[in-house]
Scaffold this active site. Structure first.
Site, PDB file in Angstrom:
ATOM      1  CG  ASP A 479      -1.623   1.286   1.445  1.00  0.00           C
ATOM      2  OD1 ASP A 479      -2.325   1.704   0.517  1.00  0.00           O
ATOM      3  OD2 ASP A 479      -1.467   1.891   2.522  1.00  0.00           O
ATOM      4  CG  ASP A 672      -4.248  -0.817   3.276  1.00  0.00           C
ATOM      5  OD1 ASP A 672      -4.636  -0.581   2.120  1.00  0.00           O
ATOM      6  OD2 ASP A 672      -3.503  -0.051   3.920  1.00  0.00           O
TER       7      ASP A 672
END
Length: 790
Positions: A479, A672
């Site tokens: 990420d 996430d």
């Protein structure tokens, strides 16, 4: 209205392209589908965990299940649940202690579902399991340890001397008399406590394996312990003094201790879904003719109008009907900058209104994005892991083989003329010497050592499957925000001193991330500020030292009657196109300068991705714009960047990447969490949300990106240690089992040999994993470097 082919979201204005089949909610989903060659007919709803058993249809519920002891428990609980009327599908996960049930609400009440699963030592609830609630296990070990110690003490004082043939005058008790019988029956009672109470999880596991038709190590352990105990009780009835309560005690305590270590590691994998669960909204303020009414979320329907005030969360997805406000969508998007909402703007359920008030028209699905993310994460965590424990896989062959050999040895010795007692003892010796204490301890003890070593280096391993999967990782997906970057807004471009002073004077009253960056870089303690105003999503204004100052977007300055020079307008547009957060500073009717904020990359990110790229493919997955991710796309160690990916699609991206091999995901935000759970290996940064940590297999507590490569180092070293332990366990069985088959070992010596084997495994596991970490990494196969295109 149509649904996104990739993430399944309903969208009003889908994005499409002639070279990619399907329609998409955004450019990010389209690019992911193009790059990863996603099949057009598959959506995240289909790809989350695969179809439910028997293509189950109906309502979905998630349970936390206490008491799952091994992979066999999954099969047993799934069969039990689907046998209940109204339950059409079940998927249990031993690794995370969760279970997904699909049921028909007309035939089965949701409130009844925990009772469907509970029983035979299992407890189920809609509440998550407390990872610290292991007092029962400790209690069983304490009780078993006490009675086991007493049993072994009496063996040392009375039985072993007699078995070794010491003269009767040295013995304190005549085993053939009444005192000896009393002593033996006391030992029988104490051993019964060890086998029946401390060994209850093992006995239950054996029963479950028989019910499920999947023999496991618990079955072999239970057979050895109960056979030794039963034979010894029968021997007392027959007046014999050679008993094997010590065998039963040693087997149960050794395996139970190993299971205790293993369970402590496993419990940490049971996610508590902290952040998203807290932010789920139960009620809404619905507008009616004579005012508003508070109703339950389930009572909302498409077209209802909801009032959301400052500090409140939007109950469900919808469209702004009235009002202007800034909405913090970081919980679902991972981006810290609040988004300005005006009439016609879409809002997501779970976003926080930070400034202003909105009237929201409920969308066609009357659902919340936060609820969807929460359910997605539950689904991910209830899904079975892709890699079963090596010991459980071997059990299906090893256990029936040993039982068959024990029976064959008993029958064979009877046929050769041995007495019934000697033949039974030979069969028992085969069971005992093959009792997989070393095999059962090999993985959990090495795992515990690896967990401890990693913890000393600021890495918390929450799922022992990490040690099986990390060494096989082919793709590492990062990420961006909060992972490769700090997640904190800093000034990338300053204005001149006067503009900075005036901007700081106004921004000191604002709560926008850029405001903090400005006030950190400059102060205006001597300024007199009056008439402060917020303009949600656009900027702020106030009178500073008697002169009106505006800090914000071009449109805000224009609305306030401020002229914006062409040069500043170009700098503003350029900064925004690069993914930065610009703000113009103006006074005296004109924009004077510009400040630009941005998320600062972590200092170590280049070294980390370069290090990982030596053995893995490195990609970046972000919800931010391609411009904001350009610095990562340009780095030679990063093979691909997927930008503009919405939260619901991140898990889908991981699914598609798994076509390239085993995938590790490194992230930090609540958005996430589904991707972290979906990945074969999930690594969460400590700076992120609790939800991301709950979904991850490993958490970097030091908030240092350089710890990510060390996760692979420690896991590789631990896997090597596990293999060493398993190799010894099998070598031991290869030598000891033939000796027991020919009658060269009696049950006592078989138990001693089994104990010695277990101690060697314990000793090997106790060595520092850190000493081997570097060497283990050196043995990993480097990632092939793709040939350059012609």
């Amino acid at each position: 209205m149509t649904d996104c082919t990739l993430c399944g979201l309903a969208v009003d204005s889908p994005v499409a392209d002639s070279d990619v089949a399907g329609t998409f909610c955004c450019r990010g989903c389209l690019e992911v589908a193009r790059t990863l060659d996603a099949p057009a007919e598959q959506s995240v709803a289909d790809a989350e965990t695969g179809p439910d058993p028997a293509d189950a249809e109906g309502e979905t519920a998630f349970l936390s299940v206490e008491g799952m002891h091994c992979a066999t428990c999954e099969t047993f609980l799934e069969a039990r649940a689907t046998d209940h009327e109204g339950v059409t599908g079940a998927a249990a996960s031993y690794a995370t202690g969760t279970m997904k049930l699909t049921y028909d609400p007309d035939l089965c009440s949701e409130d009844d579902l925990p009772s469907v699963v509970a029983g035979t030592g299992y407890e189920a609830s809609f509440q998550t399991v407390d990872a610290d609630d292991d007092h029962e296990l400790e209690g069983r070990l304490v009780v078993g340890g006490f009675f086991g110690m007493m049993t072994m003490l009496w063996y040392l004082l009375f039985l072993y001397p007699a078995y070794l043939g010491l003269a009767d005058r040295f013995l304190l008790v005549d085993l053939g008399g009444a005192a000896g019988a009393y002593l033996l029956w006391n030992m029988a009672v104490m051993t019964a406590v060890v086998v029946g109470y401390t060994g209850w999880p093992l006995l239950r596991g054996a029963y479950v394996s028989l019910r499920a038709g999947r023999p496991n190590m618990d079955l072999l352990v239970a057979m050895a312990a109960t056979t030794a105990f039963g034979y010894s009780v029968l021997a007392i009835f027959l007046g014999e003094t050679e008993v094997y309560f010590d065998v039963a005690t040693v087997i149960v305590l050794a395996v139970s201790l190993g299971d205790y270590y293993q369970d402590r590691v496993r419990r940490a994998a049971a996610g508590r879904l902290t952040d998203l669960t807290r932010q789920r909204v139960d009620t809404a303020r619905r507008r009616v003719e004579d005012g508003t009414e508070t109703v339950d979320i389930s009572a909302l329907g498409p077209g209802d109008e909801l009032l959301v005030r400052t500090g409140e969360r939007v109950p469900v997805d919808g469209t702004v009907l009235e009002g202007t406000a800034a909405a913090d969508e970081s919980l679902t998007t991972g981006e810290a900058v609040p988004v300005r909402k005006t009439p016609g703007s879409s809002v997501v359920g779970g976003s926080l209104v930070t400034d202003g008030a909105l009237v929201v028209r409920v969308g066609p699905e009357a659902e919340s994005t936060v609820d969807r993310l929460t359910e997605l994460l539950w689904t991910v965590q209830s899904d079975r892991g892709g890699i079963q424990r090596l010991v459980d896989r071997l059990a299906a062959v090893f256990v029936p083989l040993v039982v068959g050999l024990a029976a064959l040895a008993t029958v064979g010795h009877l046929a050769l003329g041995a007495s019934v007692t000697d033949a039974l003892l030979t069969g028992l010796a085969v069971l005992v010497v093959s009792c997989p204490c070393a095999l059962g301890l090999a993985t959990p003890l090495a795992t515990a050592a690896g967990v401890r070593t990693a913890l000393d280096d600021g890495i918390v391993v929450t799922d022992s499957s990490v040690f099986e999967t990390a060494s096989a990782v082919d793709v590492v997906a990062f990420d961006k925000t909060g992972t490769l970057t700090t997640g904190e807004m800093t000034l990338r471009e300053r204005a001149d001193e006067e503009a900075m002073r005036r901007a700081a004077a106004v921004e000191q009253f604002a709560d926008h991330p850029l405001a903090s960056a400005v006030t950190d870089a400059a102060t205006a303690d001597d300024a007199v500020v009056e008439g402060f105003e917020r303009h949600p999503g656009r900027g702020v204004s106030a009178t500073v030292d008697g002169e009106r100052v505006v800090v914000g977007t071009q449109s805000l300055l224009a609305d306030c009657g401020f002229a914006v020079p062409e040069g500043l307008a170009e700098r503003f547009d350029a900064a925004r196109s690069e993914g930065q957060v610009p703000a113009l500073v103006g006074w005296d009717g004109r924009a004077r300068d510009i400040v630009v904020g941005g998320d600062r990359p972590r200092d170590s990110w280049e070294a980390v991705v370069t290090d990982l790229a030596a053995a893995h493919e490195v990609v970046v997955v972000t919800g931010d714009s391609p411009e904001a991710a350009s610095r990562f796309a340009d780095h030679e160690a990063v093979s691909e960047v997927f930008a503009g990916v919405p939260p619901e699609a991140k898990a889908e991206v991981v699914d598609r990447l798994q076509s390239r091999g085993t995938v590790a995901m490194v992230g930090d935000g609540a958005n996430d969490a589904p991707a972290l759970g979906r990945a074969d290996l999930g690594i969460s940064m400590a700076s992120g949300t609790q939800l991301a940590a709950d979904a991850a297999d490993a958490v970097v507590t030091a908030d240092d990106l350089r710890a990510v490569p060390r996760v692979f180092e420690y896991t590789a070293a631990t896997r090597r240690r596990i293999r060493q332990n398993l190799a010894w366990a099998f070598c031991y069985n290869a030598v000891a089992l033939p000796l027991a088959l020919v009658g060269a070992l009696n049950p006592l010596f078989a138990a001693l040999a089994m104990t010695a084997s277990s101690l060697l495994v314990v000793g090997n596991s106790a060595r520092s994993v850190g000493d081997e970490a570097g060497e283990a990494v050196k043995t990993q196969t480097p990632r092939p470097v793709p040939a350059e295109a012609d």
